[in-house]
Design an enzyme around this catalytic site. Structure first.
Site, mmCIF file in Angstrom:
data_model
loop_
_atom_site.group_PDB
_atom_site.id
_atom_site.type_symbol
_atom_site.label_atom_id
_atom_site.label_comp_id
_atom_site.label_asym_id
_atom_site.label_seq_id
_atom_site.Cartn_x
_atom_site.Cartn_y
_atom_site.Cartn_z
ATOM 1 N N CYS B 37 45.728 36.051 38.141
ATOM 2 C CA CYS B 37 46.352 37.042 39.009
ATOM 3 C C CYS B 37 47.076 36.408 40.189
ATOM 4 C CB CYS B 37 45.307 38.039 39.506
ATOM 5 S SG CYS B 37 43.814 37.257 40.082
ATOM 6 N N CYS B 107 36.775 38.052 40.231
ATOM 7 C CA CYS B 107 36.880 37.927 41.691
ATOM 8 C C CYS B 107 35.593 37.340 42.273
ATOM 9 C CB CYS B 107 37.133 39.290 42.335
ATOM 10 S SG CYS B 107 38.657 40.059 41.776
#
Lengths: 200, 136
Positions: B37, B107
């Site tokens: 990302c 994450c």
């Protein structure tokens, strides 16, 4: 059946796009659901599935970069089963650089929060954006060109290395894409004094 | 994307945003990224060289809400821990605390990587220093 197999192709990146398109049309015509309306329901379901598979395969293979991304996923899937997958690491200098760009961008944005970015800041940012874009394009050219050729020429012993090179280049491309988008966003929306976050 | 209340809270009021000067004694810096990302995360610890306790921690993350929340939470957890205790923080702890959905687990992995990188950097820089007596 993987996407290469759908077209009867070996797992190689050097694909003649015109030829691929020709094959796609031919297979589409032959398997078009409209031509098989008289077939029994189970057969119709099969035909529909094959048609969906063909479309997905064509989408994945027609663009050289999408093709590489697909190839990496395909090969990774196999690696994962063998427990040998390694996360791609972008060069540490690149991370450092991306971080600094983001930091500067944030500062420019908060400095111009109420009034918008001033002309000087905008010029600096767009010059930076253009340089990053040039590198982005360079990275894509490297993926499409030499790296793809290296994969196609690789013997079994060289494949892992060729794959790692893809993953690193794709990682670099992804980082560049993100900062380019973030700068674009800052430039485009700066007048409103509010920047909605692109990511979720 | 529905975020949990805790993610929203950390996103709106991130704790410990900022940075230490890299070469200050006792400071360890971890800079990591997620190529999927394009997120980049910097996490720093400031260790008391006498006690081996992390006295302060800061982060700066350019990424999605979950990445910000994961690193914000990590800095909160790091403070007051010894270096050895800090090494035990797992991404799954972060996932549970923030109720991250499966698509956001990476994450928390990034935050764990950042902690590890900061600890490794601290250890590298202080390899010559005498290991502090293990403080409870």
């Amino acid at each position: 059946m993987d996407h290469f197999e759908v077209f009867g192709l070996p797992r190689r990146l050097g694909i003649d796009t015109a030829e691929l398109q020709r094959k796609f049309y031919e297979l589409s015509r032959r398997g078009h659901p409209d031509f098989h309306q008289a077939a029994p329901p189970e057969r119709q379901a099969e035909i529909l599935e094959a048609s969906a598979r063909l479309n997905a395969a064509y989408r994945a293979l027609r663009d050289p970069l999408a093709r590489i991304e697909y190839l990496v996923r395909l090969e990774e899937g196999r690696d994962t089963r063998e427990g040998a997958t390694v996360k791609p690491k972008a060069p540490p200098e690149l991370l450092e650089e991306m971080f600094e760009i983001q930091e500067a961008l944030q500062e420019a944005k908060s400095a111009g929060q109420s009034v918008g970015l001033d002309a000087g800041a905008k010029r600096t940012l767009s010059a930076q954006r253009d340089r990053l874009r040039a590198r982005y394009e360079q990275e894509e050219a490297r993926l499409r060109g030499p790296l793809s050729q290296a994969w196609d020429a690789a013997g079994p012993a060289d494949r892992a290395g060729a794959l790692t090179a893809f993953k690193e280049a794709l990682a670099v491309r992804a980082y560049l894409r993100t900062v380019i988008d973030d700068i674009d966003e800052a430039l485009g929306e700066s007048e409103e004094g509010h920047v909605s976050h692109r990511r979720h | 994307m529905a975020y949990s209340d805790k993610v929203v809270d950390h996103y709106n009021n991130p704790r410990n945003v900022g940075s230490f000067t890299k070469d200050t004694p006792g400071v360890g810096t971890g800079l990591v990224g997620a190529p999927e990302c394009g997120d980049v995360m910097k996490l720093q610890i400031k260790v008391n060289l006498d006690t081996g306790v992390i006295e302060d921690a800061k982060f700066k993350t350019f990424g999605c809400g979950s990445a910000i929340a994961s690193s914000s939470l990590a800095t909160e957890w790091l403070k007051g821990k010894t270096v050895d205790e800090a090494a035990k923080i797992k991404n799954t702890d972060i996932v549970n605390e923030l109720k991250l959905p499966p698509v956001k687990i990476h994450c928390s992995v990034l935050a764990e990587d950042a902690i590890k990188a900061a600890l490794a950097d601290y250890r590298d820089k202080n390899a010559s220093a005498v290991a502090p007596a293990s403080s409870k």
